[in-house]
Write a protein that holds these residues in place. Structure first.
Motif, PDB file in Angstrom:
ATOM      1  N   TYR A  35       0.844  -1.185   0.000  1.00 42.56           N
ATOM      2  CA  TYR A  35       0.000   0.000   0.000  1.00 42.56           C
ATOM      3  C   TYR A  35       0.880   1.236   0.000  1.00 42.56           C
ATOM      4  O   TYR A  35       1.993   1.220   0.513  1.00 42.56           O
ATOM      5  CB  TYR A  35      -0.885   0.037   1.258  1.00 42.56           C
ATOM      6  N   GLY A  99      -8.727 -13.159   1.595  1.00 40.90           N
ATOM      7  CA  GLY A  99     -10.140 -13.172   1.942  1.00 40.90           C
ATOM      8  C   GLY A  99     -10.467 -12.368   3.168  1.00 40.90           C
ATOM      9  O   GLY A  99      -9.586 -11.884   3.872  1.00 40.90           O
TER      10      GLY A  99
ATOM     11  N   GLN B  33     -12.980  -3.422   9.341  1.00 42.66           N
ATOM     12  CA  GLN B  33     -11.912  -3.417  10.333  1.00 42.66           C
ATOM     13  C   GLN B  33     -11.589  -1.987  10.746  1.00 42.66           C
ATOM     14  O   GLN B  33     -11.726  -1.060   9.960  1.00 42.66           O
ATOM     15  CB  GLN B  33     -10.672  -4.075   9.736  1.00 42.66           C
ATOM     16  N   ASP B  92     -13.070  -5.031   3.031  1.00 43.43           N
ATOM     17  CA  ASP B  92     -12.727  -5.779   1.831  1.00 43.43           C
ATOM     18  C   ASP B  92     -13.799  -5.521   0.779  1.00 43.43           C
ATOM     19  O   ASP B  92     -14.929  -5.179   1.092  1.00 43.43           O
ATOM     20  CB  ASP B  92     -12.645  -7.280   2.129  1.00 43.43           C
ATOM     21  N   THR B  96     -13.382 -10.107  -1.091  1.00 46.86           N
ATOM     22  CA  THR B  96     -12.072 -10.454  -1.642  1.00 46.86           C
ATOM     23  C   THR B  96     -10.987 -10.058  -0.654  1.00 46.86           C
ATOM     24  O   THR B  96     -11.249  -9.594   0.438  1.00 46.86           O
ATOM     25  CB  THR B  96     -11.827  -9.739  -2.976  1.00 46.86           C
ATOM     26  N   TYR B  97      -9.789 -10.193  -1.051  1.00 45.16           N
ATOM     27  CA  TYR B  97      -8.616  -9.928  -0.225  1.00 45.16           C
ATOM     28  C   TYR B  97      -8.255  -8.454  -0.162  1.00 45.16           C
ATOM     29  O   TYR B  97      -7.488  -8.023   0.659  1.00 45.16           O
ATOM     30  CB  TYR B  97      -7.430 -10.664  -0.835  1.00 45.16           C
ATOM     31  N   LYS B  98      -8.785  -7.646  -1.096  1.00 47.02           N
ATOM     32  CA  LYS B  98      -8.302  -6.275  -1.268  1.00 47.02           C
ATOM     33  C   LYS B  98      -9.067  -5.341  -0.347  1.00 47.02           C
ATOM     34  O   LYS B  98     -10.273  -5.167  -0.484  1.00 47.02           O
ATOM     35  CB  LYS B  98      -8.498  -5.832  -2.710  1.00 47.02           C
ATOM     36  N   TYR B  99      -8.371  -4.748   0.600  1.00 42.32           N
ATOM     37  CA  TYR B  99      -9.027  -3.861   1.530  1.00 42.32           C
ATOM     38  C   TYR B  99      -8.951  -2.420   1.048  1.00 42.32           C
ATOM     39  O   TYR B  99      -7.925  -1.943   0.595  1.00 42.32           O
ATOM     40  CB  TYR B  99      -8.387  -3.979   2.915  1.00 42.32           C
ATOM     41  N   ILE B 100     -10.099  -1.736   1.179  1.00 44.11           N
ATOM     42  CA  ILE B 100     -10.178  -0.320   0.879  1.00 44.11           C
ATOM     43  C   ILE B 100     -10.155   0.418   2.204  1.00 44.11           C
ATOM     44  O   ILE B 100     -10.877   0.048   3.139  1.00 44.11           O
ATOM     45  CB  ILE B 100     -11.484   0.018   0.132  1.00 44.11           C
ATOM     46  N   PHE B 101      -9.342   1.449   2.292  1.00 47.47           N
ATOM     47  CA  PHE B 101      -9.222   2.208   3.528  1.00 47.47           C
ATOM     48  C   PHE B 101      -9.909   3.552   3.406  1.00 47.47           C
ATOM     49  O   PHE B 101      -9.883   4.189   2.351  1.00 47.47           O
ATOM     50  CB  PHE B 101      -7.744   2.442   3.870  1.00 47.47           C
TER      51      PHE B 101
END
Lengths: 115, 111
Positions: A35, A99, B33, B92, B96-101
Motif C-alpha cells: 500500500y 479473503g 476493520q 474488503d 475479496t482480499y483487497k481492503y479499501i481504507f
C-alpha cells in the motif's frame, strides 16, 4: 516472533534513480500486500502477491513500478526512474490467507523521499 | 467502487472526554476493520466486525457495526493521550482480499 519487517525505514533517492523496498512477511504468512500512503491521506492498495505470483496489481502504476515475491527471500517493490510524486510512505502487509476476516499485519513502512 | 467516508477528519479533545468517530459507505460491507496508526508506524489492527448490529469492546473502545452493514462507529470512553493517532476503517471489496481504507480520523488527546 518477528512481525512484518520492512527495510529500509527511510530511503532518499534523486530523481531518475531506482528505489527498492523490501518486505519480509510474518512467519507463516504467504500473502503480501503493498500500500502507498501520501501525506494526510489514507492507504491506497497497490499490489497483492503470493509466492512467485502476482495476484492483483490493479493499484500499481503501469510504468516504472514492479513487484515480486520470490520463492526465497523478501517481497520487493521496485520503482524505476523515481519522480518527486513517488515520495510517500510505502507499507507492506501480510496475512495467512486471502479473503475477509483474516486482517492484515502491517510493517512499519518505508518512507521514500525523492529529491 | 466502494468508498469509505470517515468523520470527523480531525478531532482534538481533552484527556478524560468521550468521543465517537464514524465510518460510512454507500455499499454494504462484507466485514469491516478498524486500525490505529501512530506517527511513523504502520496501522495496527484493532478489531474486525462481521455481523450487522455487532458490538465489540476492547477496554475503553467500543466498536459498533450498523444493522445494514453500511456504517460503523468507534466510541472511546475517557480518552487518554495514548489514544492519539490516526484511526482508519477498512473494508474488503465484496469478500475479496483487497481492503479499501477510509481517509481516517486524526485524533489528538491533550493531557
Amino acid at each position: 516472533n518477528a512481525g512484518v519487517m520492512q527495510n529500509p525505514r527511510h530511503l532518499v533517492r534523486r530523481r531518475g534513480q531506482e528505489a527498492r523496498l523490501r518486505c519480509s512477511p510474518m512467519k507463516g504468512h504467504s500473502h503480501v500486500y503493498w500500500y502507498r500512503q501520501l501525506p494526510e491521506e489514507g492507504l491506497k492498495f497497490m499490489v497483492y502477491l503470493q509466492k512467485e505470483n502476482i495476484i492483483d496489481e490493479s493499484g500499481m502504476p503501469k510504468e516504472r513500478f514492479s513487484a515480486e515475491f520470490p520463492k526465497e527471500g523478501p517481497s520487493i517493490l521496485r520503482i524505476q526512474q523515481v519522480v518527486r510524486g513517488d515520495s510517500a510512505a510505502y507499507f507492506c502487509a501480510s496475512s495467512p490467507g486471502g479473503g475477509a476476516d483474516n486482517g492484515y499485519t502491517f510493517g512499519s513502512g518505508t518512507r521514500l523521499t525523492v529529491v | 467502487t466502494q468508498l469509505l467516508e470517515q468523520s470527523p477528519q480531525f478531532l482534538s479533545i481533552q484527556e478524560g472526554e468521550n468521543l465517537t468517530v464514524y465510518c460510512n459507505s454507500s455499499s454494504v460491507f462484507s466485514s469491516l476493520q478498524w486500525y490505529r496508526q501512530e506517527p511513523g508506524e504502520g496501522p495496527v489492527l484493532l478489531v474486525t466486525v462481521v455481523t450487522g448490529g455487532e458490538v465489540k469492546k476492547l477496554k475503553r473502545l467500543t466498536f459498533q457495526f450498523g444493522d445494514a452493514r453500511k456504517d460503523s462507529s468507534l466510541h472511546i470512553t475517557a480518552a487518554q493521550p495514548g489514544d492519539t493517532g490516526l484511526y482508519l476503517c477498512a473494508s474488503d471489496t465484496s469478500g475479496t482480499y483487497k481492503y479499501i481504507f477510509g481517509t481516517g480520523t486524526r485524533l489528538k488527546v491533550l493531557a
